[in-house]
Design a protein around this motif. Structure first.
Motif, PDB file in Angstrom:
ATOM      1  N   ASP A 178       0.819  -1.215   0.000  1.00 30.90           N
ATOM      2  CA  ASP A 178       0.000   0.000   0.000  1.00 30.90           C
ATOM      3  C   ASP A 178       0.855   1.268   0.000  1.00 30.90           C
ATOM      4  O   ASP A 178       0.317   2.370   0.052  1.00 30.90           O
ATOM      5  CB  ASP A 178      -0.906   0.016   1.234  1.00 30.90           C
ATOM      6  N   GLY A 179       2.168   1.084  -0.005  1.00 29.68           N
ATOM      7  CA  GLY A 179       3.059   2.235  -0.020  1.00 29.68           C
ATOM      8  C   GLY A 179       3.693   2.574   1.309  1.00 29.68           C
ATOM      9  O   GLY A 179       4.446   3.547   1.405  1.00 29.68           O
ATOM     10  N   VAL A 180       3.403   1.792   2.351  1.00 28.76           N
ATOM     11  CA  VAL A 180       4.073   2.025   3.632  1.00 28.76           C
ATOM     12  C   VAL A 180       5.501   1.489   3.505  1.00 28.76           C
ATOM     13  O   VAL A 180       5.689   0.293   3.267  1.00 28.76           O
ATOM     14  CB  VAL A 180       3.337   1.309   4.785  1.00 28.76           C
ATOM     15  N   PRO A 181       6.510   2.322   3.633  1.00 30.11           N
ATOM     16  CA  PRO A 181       7.879   1.852   3.375  1.00 30.11           C
ATOM     17  C   PRO A 181       8.293   0.736   4.340  1.00 30.11           C
ATOM     18  O   PRO A 181       8.084   0.847   5.552  1.00 30.11           O
ATOM     19  CB  PRO A 181       8.740   3.107   3.601  1.00 30.11           C
ATOM     20  N   ARG A 182       8.863  -0.332   3.812  1.00 32.29           N
ATOM     21  CA  ARG A 182       9.333  -1.404   4.682  1.00 32.29           C
ATOM     22  C   ARG A 182      10.427  -0.906   5.611  1.00 32.29           C
ATOM     23  O   ARG A 182      10.564  -1.367   6.748  1.00 32.29           O
ATOM     24  CB  ARG A 182       9.842  -2.576   3.835  1.00 32.29           C
ATOM     25  N   HIS A 183      11.222   0.077   5.130  1.00 34.84           N
ATOM     26  CA  HIS A 183      12.278   0.599   5.989  1.00 34.84           C
ATOM     27  C   HIS A 183      11.761   1.634   6.992  1.00 34.84           C
ATOM     28  O   HIS A 183      12.545   2.281   7.672  1.00 34.84           O
ATOM     29  CB  HIS A 183      13.453   1.156   5.180  1.00 34.84           C
ATOM     30  N   ALA A 184      10.417   1.726   7.118  1.00 38.95           N
ATOM     31  CA  ALA A 184       9.838   2.475   8.236  1.00 38.95           C
ATOM     32  C   ALA A 184       9.705   1.596   9.475  1.00 38.95           C
ATOM     33  O   ALA A 184       9.184   2.032  10.508  1.00 38.95           O
ATOM     34  CB  ALA A 184       8.468   3.022   7.858  1.00 38.95           C
ATOM     35  N   THR A 185      10.185   0.359   9.387  1.00 39.26           N
ATOM     36  CA  THR A 185      10.198  -0.550  10.528  1.00 39.26           C
ATOM     37  C   THR A 185      10.793   0.137  11.761  1.00 39.26           C
ATOM     38  O   THR A 185      11.900   0.687  11.706  1.00 39.26           O
ATOM     39  CB  THR A 185      11.022  -1.796  10.168  1.00 39.26           C
ATOM     40  N   ASN A 186      10.031   0.147  12.831  1.00 38.21           N
ATOM     41  CA  ASN A 186      10.423   0.703  14.133  1.00 38.21           C
ATOM     42  C   ASN A 186      10.585   2.223  14.160  1.00 38.21           C
ATOM     43  O   ASN A 186      10.943   2.776  15.204  1.00 38.21           O
ATOM     44  CB  ASN A 186      11.725   0.062  14.653  1.00 38.21           C
ATOM     45  N   VAL A 187      10.314   2.916  13.050  1.00 43.34           N
ATOM     46  CA  VAL A 187      10.509   4.375  13.060  1.00 43.34           C
ATOM     47  C   VAL A 187       9.344   5.158  12.466  1.00 43.34           C
ATOM     48  O   VAL A 187       9.240   6.370  12.696  1.00 43.34           O
ATOM     49  CB  VAL A 187      11.812   4.779  12.325  1.00 43.34           C
ATOM     50  N   GLY A 188       8.479   4.530  11.668  1.00 41.53           N
ATOM     51  CA  GLY A 188       7.400   5.273  11.016  1.00 41.53           C
ATOM     52  C   GLY A 188       6.451   5.893  12.031  1.00 41.53           C
ATOM     53  O   GLY A 188       5.929   5.195  12.900  1.00 41.53           O
ATOM     54  N   PRO A 189       6.194   7.216  11.965  1.00 34.82           N
ATOM     55  CA  PRO A 189       5.334   7.877  12.954  1.00 34.82           C
ATOM     56  C   PRO A 189       3.859   7.731  12.631  1.00 34.82           C
ATOM     57  O   PRO A 189       3.424   7.960  11.506  1.00 34.82           O
ATOM     58  CB  PRO A 189       5.769   9.341  12.850  1.00 34.82           C
ATOM     59  N   VAL A 190       3.077   7.327  13.626  1.00 32.61           N
ATOM     60  CA  VAL A 190       1.653   7.036  13.446  1.00 32.61           C
ATOM     61  C   VAL A 190       0.902   7.620  14.644  1.00 32.61           C
ATOM     62  O   VAL A 190       1.428   7.665  15.759  1.00 32.61           O
ATOM     63  CB  VAL A 190       1.410   5.511  13.362  1.00 32.61           C
ATOM     64  N   GLN A 250      -9.478   0.920  20.466  1.00 37.07           N
ATOM     65  CA  GLN A 250     -10.323  -0.226  20.158  1.00 37.07           C
ATOM     66  C   GLN A 250     -10.260  -0.522  18.661  1.00 37.07           C
ATOM     67  O   GLN A 250      -9.956   0.364  17.847  1.00 37.07           O
ATOM     68  CB  GLN A 250     -11.779   0.076  20.542  1.00 37.07           C
ATOM     69  N   PRO A 251     -10.573  -1.771  18.266  1.00 34.77           N
ATOM     70  CA  PRO A 251     -10.683  -2.049  16.833  1.00 34.77           C
ATOM     71  C   PRO A 251     -11.667  -1.083  16.182  1.00 34.77           C
ATOM     72  O   PRO A 251     -12.721  -0.769  16.733  1.00 34.77           O
ATOM     73  CB  PRO A 251     -11.207  -3.488  16.803  1.00 34.77           C
ATOM     74  N   GLY A 252     -11.301  -0.602  15.013  1.00 38.24           N
ATOM     75  CA  GLY A 252     -12.119   0.373  14.306  1.00 38.24           C
ATOM     76  C   GLY A 252     -11.678   1.800  14.512  1.00 38.24           C
ATOM     77  O   GLY A 252     -12.103   2.698  13.772  1.00 38.24           O
ATOM     78  N   ASP A 253     -10.821   2.081  15.501  1.00 32.36           N
ATOM     79  CA  ASP A 253     -10.339   3.441  15.722  1.00 32.36           C
ATOM     80  C   ASP A 253      -9.481   3.902  14.548  1.00 32.36           C
ATOM     81  O   ASP A 253      -8.764   3.097  13.920  1.00 32.36           O
ATOM     82  CB  ASP A 253      -9.515   3.529  17.005  1.00 32.36           C
ATOM     83  N   GLU A 254      -9.552   5.191  14.275  1.00 35.24           N
ATOM     84  CA  GLU A 254      -8.791   5.761  13.160  1.00 35.24           C
ATOM     85  C   GLU A 254      -7.297   5.819  13.484  1.00 35.24           C
ATOM     86  O   GLU A 254      -6.900   6.183  14.592  1.00 35.24           O
ATOM     87  CB  GLU A 254      -9.307   7.165  12.848  1.00 35.24           C
ATOM     88  N   VAL A 255      -6.504   5.469  12.502  1.00 35.60           N
ATOM     89  CA  VAL A 255      -5.047   5.529  12.588  1.00 35.60           C
ATOM     90  C   VAL A 255      -4.572   6.509  11.508  1.00 35.60           C
ATOM     91  O   VAL A 255      -4.864   6.312  10.325  1.00 35.60           O
ATOM     92  CB  VAL A 255      -4.412   4.138  12.340  1.00 35.60           C
ATOM     93  N   VAL A 256      -3.874   7.543  11.889  1.00 33.16           N
ATOM     94  CA  VAL A 256      -3.370   8.519  10.932  1.00 33.16           C
ATOM     95  C   VAL A 256      -1.894   8.244  10.681  1.00 33.16           C
ATOM     96  O   VAL A 256      -1.064   8.348  11.590  1.00 33.16           O
ATOM     97  CB  VAL A 256      -3.550   9.964  11.438  1.00 33.16           C
ATOM     98  N   LEU A 257      -1.578   7.867   9.436  1.00 27.29           N
ATOM     99  CA  LEU A 257      -0.169   7.706   9.089  1.00 27.29           C
ATOM    100  C   LEU A 257       0.447   9.064   8.824  1.00 27.29           C
ATOM    101  O   LEU A 257       1.494   9.395   9.374  1.00 27.29           O
ATOM    102  CB  LEU A 257      -0.009   6.779   7.877  1.00 27.29           C
ATOM    103  N   PHE A 258      -0.191   9.853   7.941  1.00 27.83           N
ATOM    104  CA  PHE A 258       0.241  11.239   7.799  1.00 27.83           C
ATOM    105  C   PHE A 258      -0.951  12.092   7.401  1.00 27.83           C
ATOM    106  O   PHE A 258      -1.932  11.601   6.844  1.00 27.83           O
ATOM    107  CB  PHE A 258       1.407  11.393   6.827  1.00 27.83           C
ATOM    108  N   GLY A 259      -0.840  13.368   7.723  1.00 33.25           N
ATOM    109  CA  GLY A 259      -1.942  14.282   7.461  1.00 33.25           C
ATOM    110  C   GLY A 259      -1.490  15.720   7.527  1.00 33.25           C
ATOM    111  O   GLY A 259      -0.482  16.087   6.917  1.00 33.25           O
ATOM    112  N   VAL A 260      -2.213  16.524   8.300  1.00 36.16           N
ATOM    113  CA  VAL A 260      -2.001  17.967   8.348  1.00 36.16           C
ATOM    114  C   VAL A 260      -1.173  18.319   9.574  1.00 36.16           C
ATOM    115  O   VAL A 260      -1.622  18.151  10.709  1.00 36.16           O
ATOM    116  CB  VAL A 260      -3.352  18.710   8.361  1.00 36.16           C
ATOM    117  N   GLY A 261       0.023  18.809   9.331  1.00 32.61           N
ATOM    118  CA  GLY A 261       0.921  19.117  10.439  1.00 32.61           C
ATOM    119  C   GLY A 261       0.380  20.187  11.368  1.00 32.61           C
ATOM    120  O   GLY A 261       0.525  20.101  12.587  1.00 32.61           O
ATOM    121  N   ALA A 262      -0.274  21.212  10.797  1.00 32.66           N
ATOM    122  CA  ALA A 262      -0.799  22.294  11.622  1.00 32.66           C
ATOM    123  C   ALA A 262      -1.940  21.831  12.518  1.00 32.66           C
ATOM    124  O   ALA A 262      -2.285  22.507  13.484  1.00 32.66           O
ATOM    125  CB  ALA A 262      -1.270  23.449  10.731  1.00 32.66           C
TER     126      ALA A 262
END
Length: 392
Positions: A302-314, A343-355
């Motif tokens: 889906d485009g999540v970098p594999r090298h974001a292992t242990n570092v990708g901010p969520v 809980q299951p179903g909660d929104e997870v933001v990988l990236f969005g609006v910094g402000a």
């Protein structure tokens, strides 16, 4: 920096989707308006190549035109033809081609073509003969990037051939353009050197009888930081989508921009795990205490970098986490801590609006040592784009 406040309102993701990319078309419109204000007397060509940097070609192009762009730019001809098929009539430039490509549809659809090689001019002239149409071309010159573009003897020959073709009515030389190597470092000596070389080539072209209607050199970074390079037309790309091309000099909101894409998912499961539990392939992360693990149904397909292992901010709720363990093809894990209420179903933001306090594409870029351009363009086709605002 910008005097215009940037909206921090974000729309939630619809329920029931494992993941989606929410694209704010009003943000694209407003970003182009902000770029247009900085461009002065120059027109704005919004670059919508690569499916509008992953944001969706046609909706993004229409939003950019609503924001004041008068041109659109793409790398490849099929992108330009797709815009025409969708009814977009604004001037469109396509500049990256290969031998044997059929240029007849471009001429029939009134698409401008970048020319940087003798073979390309020959094949465009053949298409002009076949269709009986005058080709609109922009000469691409290499002023020091060492990439696409003509220079030295090739340039001299192209200028002579273009002048002859224009005199014969086969082509109209609409533009002359080039591209910076270090526009994101405005004080780098190559910036001034390339601009001087560009102006020298314009004089060389004039001596050959080529006087283009539009001269264009400025990308996003130069549009924001180098007014002397604006000429007749600027070509912003990543800034159209609200990302800063010069993150060392300012965040998007510092330039009156806001991120147009929010990449979000839903927690698939939340389960208890003991201290010392290895997580995901290779157990490169081990839980330091008894905790809860959240499963996110997105992965490198889906485009999540594999090298974001242990570092990708969520982000889940208002809490920031890093990817826990190896990113897999379809999923990754978060260590939510022992006291989470997620809980299951909660929104997870990988990236969005910094402000708005969300992790950003730039945060992901910094975490994995790349650029924000790559983060947004690599979002996979399996992730639906949901366009908000605009005329949707």
């Amino acid at each position: 920096m910008s005097e215009h406040p940037v909206s921090t309102t974000v729309a939630p993701a619809p329920p029931g989707l494992p993941a989606c990319a929410l694209v704010d078309l009003d943000a694209i419109r407003d970003n182009v308006a902000a770029l247009n204000a900085r461009a002065g007397d120059a027109e704005v060509m919004a670059v919508v190549k690569a499916d509008a940097y992953g944001h969706g070609l046609v909706p993004s192009a229409l939003a950019a035109l609503r924001g004041g762009a008068t041109w659109l730019g793409v790398a490849q001809l099929p992108e330009a033809l797709a815009l025409r098929a969708a009814g977009v009539q604004a001037p469109v430039l396509s500049w990256l081609h290969v031998p044997g490509q059929d240029f007849a549809p471009a001429l029939e659809q009134g698409i401008d073509l970048g020319i940087s090689t003798a073979w390309a001019l020959d094949q465009v002239l053949a298409a002009a003969t076949t269709t009986g149409r005058t080709a609109r071309v922009h000469l691409k010159v290499d002023t020091g990037l060492g990439r696409n573009g003509a220079w030295d003897a090739d340039l001299e020959l192209l200028l002579a051939n273009l002048a002859a073709a224009q005199a014969a009515g086969s082509v109209e030389v609409v533009g002359l353009f080039s591209h910076f190597a270090y526009a994101d470092a405005p004080q780098h000596p190559t910036v001034k050197a390339q601009q001087e070389r560009f102006e020298g080539i314009l004089e060389q072209a004039a001596r050959a009888g080529i006087r283009p209607q539009v001269r264009h050199l400025a990308n996003s970074a130069a549009t924001l930081t180098n007014p002397s390079a604006h000429y007749d037309l600027v070509r912003p790309g990543v800034s159209v989508y609200g990302l800063s091309p010069v993150p060392d000099l300012g965040a998007p909101e510092d330039f009156g921009l806001r991120e147009a894409m929010r990449l979000v998912a839903r927690l698939s499961s939340v389960k208890d795990a003991p201290a010392g539990q290895g997580v995901s392939y290779g157990h490169v992360y081990t839980t330091p205490q008894a905790t809860k693990l959240g499963l996110v149904p997105m992965g490198y397909s889906d485009g999540v970098p594999r090298h974001a292992t242990n570092v990708g901010p969520v982000q889940v709720g208002r809490q920031r986490y890093a990817v826990a363990g190896r990113v897999c093809m379809d999923q990754f894990v978060l260590d939510l801590g022992p006291d989470t209420t997620a809980q299951p179903g909660d929104e997870v933001v990988l990236f969005g609006v910094g402000a708005a306090g969300e992790p950003t594409a730039q945060d992901w870029a910094a975490a994995i040592d790349t650029i924000n351009y790559e983060i947004v363009t690599r979002v996979g086709a399996r992730v639906p784009r949901i366009h908000l605002g605009g005329e949707q």
